[in-house]
Scaffold this active site. Structure first.
Site, PDB file in Angstrom:
ATOM      1  N   HIS A 196       0.875  -1.234   0.080  1.00  0.00           N
ATOM      2  CA  HIS A 196      -0.012  -0.225   0.191  1.00  0.00           C
ATOM      3  C   HIS A 196       0.703   1.253   0.000  1.00  0.00           C
ATOM      4  CE1 HIS A 196      -3.197  -2.902   0.910  1.00  0.00           C
ATOM      5  NE2 HIS A 196      -4.081  -1.802   0.362  1.00  0.00           N
ATOM      6  N   GLU A 226      -8.740   5.419  -6.351  1.00  0.00           N
ATOM      7  CA  GLU A 226      -7.554   5.464  -7.447  1.00  0.00           C
ATOM      8  C   GLU A 226      -8.515   6.200  -8.628  1.00  0.00           C
ATOM      9  OE1 GLU A 226      -8.928   2.458  -6.442  1.00  0.00           O
ATOM     10  OE2 GLU A 226      -9.056   1.053  -8.198  1.00  0.00           O
TER      11      GLU A 226
END
Ligand SMILES: [Mg+2]
Length: 321
Positions: A196, A226
Site C-alpha cells: 500500500h 484511485e
C-alpha cells in the site's frame, strides 16, 4: 494595555488635524497612511492589503465621509473595514446616523483629546486584528477540509461545488466545459504486489502528472480511491482529449520506481464528456456521461481515453495500448 500594531488610514481634508492624528497614532506604535480627500482615501485603500481602522472626517469638500462609506458599501468593500468617524459640533446628526447605519464602528466629536482618540482607535484595531485572525483560521480550515492530504488535490467534497460554479459560468458565457473521469489501471494489483505504501506513491505520481499537464484554470480532484476527476473550463471534448493524452504521454515517460528498485509502468483509463455551447445540460448528466465513457475505456482494454457518445463532433478514436 498590550502593544497594538496595525494599519490605520487617516482621512481628513484639514492638513493640521490630519498630521496631528497621524503623529499621535504613530507614537502609539500604529502604521499610519494619510489621505486628504475621499477620492484619495479610496485610492489608498486600494493599495493596502489589510486596514485595521479608518479614521474618517465627515465634512470634506468634494466627497464627504458619508459618501466615502456609501461608495465602499456599493462596491462591497466595506465588509471587513472598521471605521471611526470624526465630526464637528456643527455637523448634522443625520450624517452621523447615516455613517453608523452604514457600519461605522465609532465616532468622535472635534475638538477631541489625543489620548481618548488613540485609546478608541487602538480598541478598534485590536478587534479588527482578532477578526482578521479568525477569518484567516476559517479560510485555512476550509482549505484543509477540501484538500486530499495524500495528493494535495481537491477532494471529492469540493467537486460538486466547483462543478456547479464551472457549469454556471459555462451557461452564462455559452462556453464549453469538459469533465474527465480518470482511473488508474490495475491499481489493486499494484497494492497487492508492491504494497500500500507503493500504491500511495503511485497516487502521488499520478497527481503530479495531472497537475503538470493542466492549465491554471483547470481543477483536479481525487474523486475516490484511485479515481480522479478533472474539470476543464473552456475545453470541449477535443481539447480535453488532447490534455488527457498529454498526461498519458508524460506518465509513460515516468514509470513508477518502487523503493525495492522494481519499476512498473503505470497507465490510466479516462472518460471525457463536455458541456458544449448549449445550456441544456445537467451537472450530474455530464458526470454520468464521463463515467460511462470511462467504463467503456476499461472494457475496451484500458490505457485509453473514450469520449462521451453524445458528442456531436467527429473525434479521432484515441488509444495507445
Ligand atoms: Mg473636514
Amino acid at each position: 494595555m498590550p502593544d497594538t500594531s496595525g494599519t490605520v488610514v487617516v482621512v481628513d481634508d484639514d492638513d493640521a488635524t490630519r498630521a496631528l492624528i497621524a503623529r499621535w497614532l504613530e507614537k502609539a506604535g500604529l502604521t499610519v497612511v494619510t489621505a486628504s480627500s475621499g477620492a484619495d482615501a479610496l485610492a489608498k485603500l486600494d493599495g493596502l492589503d489589510f486596514v485595521h481602522c479608518m479614521v474618517l472626517d465627515v465634512m470634506m469638500p468634494g466627497m464627504t465621509g458619508v459618501e466615502v462609506l456609501q461608495t465602499l458599501d456599493a462596491e462591497g468593500r466595506l465588509g471587513q473595514l472598521h471605521v471611526m468617524m470624526l465630526t464637528a459640533h456643527a455637523t448634522d446628526d443625520q450624517d452621523l446616523v447615516r455613517a453608523m447605519e452604514l457600519g461605522a464602528s465609532d465616532y468622535m466629536v472635534k475638538p477631541f483629546s489625543g489620548p481618548v482618540l488613540v485609546a478608541r482607535v487602538k480598541a478598534i484595531v485590536t478587534r479588527a486584528e482578532r477578526a482578521r485572525i479568525a477569518s484567516e483560521r476559517l479560510r485555512a480550515a476550509e482549505q484543509h477540509a477540501t484538500i486530499d492530504p495524500l495528493t494535495g488535490l481537491y477532494n471529492r467534497r469540493n467537486f460538486e461545488r466547483v462543478l456547479h460554479e464551472a457549469a454556471s459560468r459555462a451557461r452564462r458565457h455559452k462556453a464549453p466545459c469538459a469533465v474527465v473521469m480518470l482511473d488508474i489501471d490495475h491499481f489493486k494489483s499494484i497494492n497487492d504486489t508492491l504494497g500500500h505504501t507503493e500504491g500511495d506513491r503511485v497516487l502521488v505520481l499520478i497527481a503530479e502528472v495531472i497537475r503538470q499537464s493542466l492549465r491554471g484554470e483547470d481543477h483536479a480532484f481525487r474523486y475516490g480511491g484511485e479515481e480522479f476527476a478533472l474539470l476543464l473550463p473552456g475545453a470541449d471534448r477535443h481539447n480535453a482529449t488532447i490534455a488527457i493524452e498529454r498526461m498519458r504521454t508524460a506518465l509513460a515517460r515516468r514509470p513508477h520506481l518502487a523503493k525495492s528498485g522494481v519499476t512498473r509502468a503505470i497507465t490510466f483509463s479516462a472518460g471525457v464528456a463536455a458541456v458544449d455551447t448549449s445550456t441544456d445540460f445537467t451537472e450530474s448528466g455530464v458526470v454520468d456521461a464521463a463515467d460511462r465513457a470511462l467504463y467503456r475505456a476499461k472494457h475496451a482494454g484500458r490505457n485509453r481515453t473514450e469520449v462521451d457518445a453524445a458528442s456531436d463532433e467527429v473525434l479521432p478514436r484515441v488509444s495507445s495500448a
